[in-house]
Write a protein that holds these residues in place. Structure first.
Motif, short mmCIF file in Angstrom:
data_model
loop_
_atom_site.label_atom_id
_atom_site.label_comp_id
_atom_site.label_asym_id
_atom_site.label_seq_id
_atom_site.Cartn_x
_atom_site.Cartn_y
_atom_site.Cartn_z
N ALA A 1 0.91 -1.03 -0.03
CA ALA A 1 -0.04 -0.03 -0.03
C ALA A 1 0.99 1.42 0.02
O ALA A 1 0.60 2.23 -0.63
CB ALA A 1 -1.02 0.12 1.24
N PHE A 2 1.69 1.23 0.76
CA PHE A 2 2.80 2.32 0.84
C PHE A 2 3.68 2.62 -0.44
O PHE A 2 4.04 3.84 -0.90
CB PHE A 2 3.75 2.39 2.15
CG PHE A 2 2.97 2.73 3.42
CD1 PHE A 2 2.96 4.18 3.56
CD2 PHE A 2 2.66 1.63 4.24
CE1 PHE A 2 2.20 4.69 4.79
CE2 PHE A 2 1.78 2.30 5.22
CZ PHE A 2 1.68 3.57 5.59
N LEU A 3 3.88 1.34 -1.09
CA LEU A 3 4.65 1.58 -2.57
C LEU A 3 3.82 2.33 -3.41
O LEU A 3 4.27 2.65 -4.66
CB LEU A 3 5.14 -0.11 -2.82
CG LEU A 3 6.36 -0.53 -2.34
CD1 LEU A 3 6.33 -2.15 -2.63
CD2 LEU A 3 7.34 0.43 -2.34
N THR A 4 2.33 2.43 -3.47
CA THR A 4 1.60 3.08 -4.35
C THR A 4 1.96 4.48 -4.39
O THR A 4 1.76 4.96 -5.39
CB THR A 4 0.16 2.93 -3.95
OG1 THR A 4 -0.08 3.44 -2.93
CG2 THR A 4 -0.38 1.41 -4.11
N ALA A 5 2.75 5.08 -3.42
CA ALA A 5 3.08 6.37 -3.51
C ALA A 5 4.32 6.59 -4.39
O ALA A 5 4.60 7.63 -4.89
CB ALA A 5 3.36 7.00 -2.18
N ARG A 6 5.00 5.61 -4.69
CA ARG A 6 6.28 5.52 -5.19
C ARG A 6 6.32 4.81 -6.76
O ARG A 6 6.90 5.38 -7.63
CB ARG A 6 7.38 4.82 -4.46
CG ARG A 6 7.50 5.63 -3.06
CD ARG A 6 8.76 5.22 -2.62
NE ARG A 6 9.21 5.89 -1.37
CZ ARG A 6 9.97 6.68 -1.25
NH1 ARG A 6 10.37 7.51 -2.48
NH2 ARG A 6 10.03 7.65 0.00
N LEU A 7 5.36 3.82 -6.91
CA LEU A 7 5.19 3.10 -8.12
C LEU A 7 4.25 3.42 -9.15
O LEU A 7 3.32 3.85 -8.50
CB LEU A 7 5.17 1.63 -7.76
CG LEU A 7 6.41 0.90 -7.23
CD1 LEU A 7 6.08 -0.68 -6.79
CD2 LEU A 7 7.75 0.63 -8.03
#
Length: 524
Positions: free
Chosen positions: A344-350
């Motif tokens: 979920a937090f990777l959605t801010a980067r990927l």
């Protein structure tokens, strides 16, 4: 001297300015009201997914509970399938009514209604006296679940600050694993009881998560987009000022957010044409295809084998001890929750397409390896290969959670414009739960007939998923919910151009939607 050319750099669009201001905004924990909003979202919106996760892990755990197995006559094959599949069947039956409730009465009412029905179903399930009563109770749980599970992520996405929307909406589905963890360890704790309470306690506890949103959902504000579409634009603006700007009525970001929402939604409502709107434009037909893919992929990627039939899967590699199977179930759910939160937090980067492609490609690679190892264990009695299959279960969920937990609901919120968002979620739920119903019904039959060779079916299907994601999925990372629509539709008639949002709103003198507009939305 030659005259210098008059080159004037165009200013940013409204959406670009919103993104710029969002990046400059204080983090939510330094904004008192925004922090309060997110804390209220936890009990109000996260518990529907907890109920669904609880159910999947509970059904896994109950299959390893001797008293449950004996009480219901050792269900296997198709009989075991219908016991699990009856819940998504209840979801499928409810899907035609989703947009009717949420568009007419609001997102909060939809969540409250769904939670109430789930509570009733959970109580009946825990008190079940026979096979038929157990089935009916699970159908009722499913019927209510689909309302809460549709409007909870929708409300989160429509309430969240632009800076946090991607991550906070993606975090919704991670609560599925919180429910799964609770159920896995509850059934582990009760399976040793030598009476019917070994399965009645977990069944009754499934009703508990429904009480939380029932008690807290109306402490949350209503969606500002729903308020605008229903003639309450001033209430929507007041909501944004209070919760996004901590009461500052002169906040530039909030004023741009409001004007963009109002201009877009009024234009969409004015040109709305009910359910047929989903099929009338190329942009909406593409959205419909992506929604269909998401619903099917979320259930047909091989996860259904583990979610409901981990016990039967472990049998294919020689794990037969009930205590050991329950421990593996509980540990897998904890591992899944950790990886889903990271995803979920990777959605801010990927980028979205990157997440989806890594996810489906990784699942395909794992399933090929898992099938090979299962074959070596069963055909050549290679114990190390059997242990590798167990490791593959954990590895598979790293890739599954990356997209189909983190993006399953946040991606549809992004690609669906307001006027068809509830209808789009209805279809997402229909295809997802219908796929789940078929999956749950077919998997135990396939495992019973083919054992480990059944994995080849998922290897072939995952190849299809890789191609369709690569070919048709659209990148949506970055823009606001209103601006993403232009990526599908372009500057269509009736929709204000992105560069003209502020001018368009000024020309309309910030008027509310007409009574006729509101009535048209309610009729749909």
């Amino acid at each position: 001297m030659a005259e210098k050319e008059n080159t004037q750099t165009p200013g940013p669009t409204v959406d670009e300015r919103i993104q710029e201001l969002s990046r400059e905004s204080l983090p939510f924990y330094k904004n008192r009201n925004l922090l309060k909003l997110y804390l209220l979202i936890i009990p109000g919106c996260l518990f529907p997914a907890i109920t669904l996760g609880f159910d999947a892990a509970m059904m896994n755990g109950l299959q390893a509970v001797p008293n449950w197995d004996k009480y219901f006559g050792k269900p296997r094959g198709g009989l075991l399938g219908i016991m699990s599949a009856i819940l998504p069947l209840g979801c499928v039956v409810a899907t035609p009514f989703i947009s009717m409730v949420g568009d007419r009465f609001g997102r909060r009412v939809g969540i409250f209604f769904g939670a109430t029905v789930m509570l009733i179903g959970g109580v009946i399930q825990g008190a079940a006296q026979n096979f038929a009563m157990f089935l009916i109770s699970r159908f009722i749980v499913g019927f209510g679940l689909v309302f809460a599970n549709s409007f909870a992520p929708m409300l989160i996405g429509e309430l969240a600050h632009p800076k946090d929307r991607q991550v906070i909406t993606s975090l919704y589905q991670t609560s599925w694993y919180i429910g799964a963890i609770l159920a896995a360890w509850v059934t582990f704790g009760t399976f040793g009881l030598c009476n019917d309470w070994s399965w009645r306690i977990p069944s009754l506890l499934q009703a508990a998560p429904a009480l939380v949103p029932m008690a807290t959902i109306f402490f949350l504000p209503e969606s500002p987009r729903w308020l605008i579409a229903n003639g309450k634009a001033e209430d929507a603006k007041a909501m944004l000022i209070k919760w996004h700007a901590n009461g500052n009525a002169n906040d530039e970001l909030v004023n741009l957010e409001f004007r963009q929402m109002k201009a877009t939604i009024e234009a969409e409502v004015l040109n709305a044409s009910g359910w047929k709107e989903l099929f009338t434009s190329p942009g909406n037909r593409r959205r419909l295809f992506i929604i269909t893919c998401l619903g099917c992929f979320s259930q047909w990627s091989g996860n259904g084998l583990v979610s409901y039939y981990l016990v039967r899967v472990l049998e294919t590699v020689g794990v037969t001890d009930a205590r050991e199977r329950n421990i593996l179930n509980g540990c897998l759910m904890i591992f899944n929750w950790i990886t889903s939160v990271i995803s979920a937090f990777l959605t801010a980067r990927l980028k979205r397409r990157t997440q989806f492609l890594i996810s489906v490609g990784g699942m395909l690679a794992v399933f090929v390896s898992q099938t090979l190892c299962a074959g070596l264990f069963n055909e050549m009695k290679n114990k190390h290969a059997g242990q590798a299959v167990i490791a593959m279960l954990f590895l598979f969920y790293i890739f599954y959670n990356l997209a189909f937990n983190a993006l399953l609901y946040s991606y549809p919120v992004e690609i669906l414009p307001y006027t068809i968002r509830a209808k789009g979620f209805s279809l997402l739920m229909f295809f997802g739960k219908a796929s789940n119903f078929i999956n749950i019904l077919v998997n135990p039959i396939g495992l019973q007939a083919l054992a480990w060779k059944f994995y080849f079916v998922y290897v072939a299907w995952l190849c299809v998923e890789v191609f369709l994601v690569w070919k048709f999925f659209v990148e949506t990372k970055g823009p606001s919910l209103e601006a993403i629509a232009a990526m599908f539709d372009g500057e269509t008639e009736g929709r204000p151009r992105e560069t003209d949002f502020a001018t368009w709103a000024d020309e309309k003198n910030e008027q509310h939607p007409s009574k006729e507009m509101v009535e048209n939305v309610k009729k749909d």
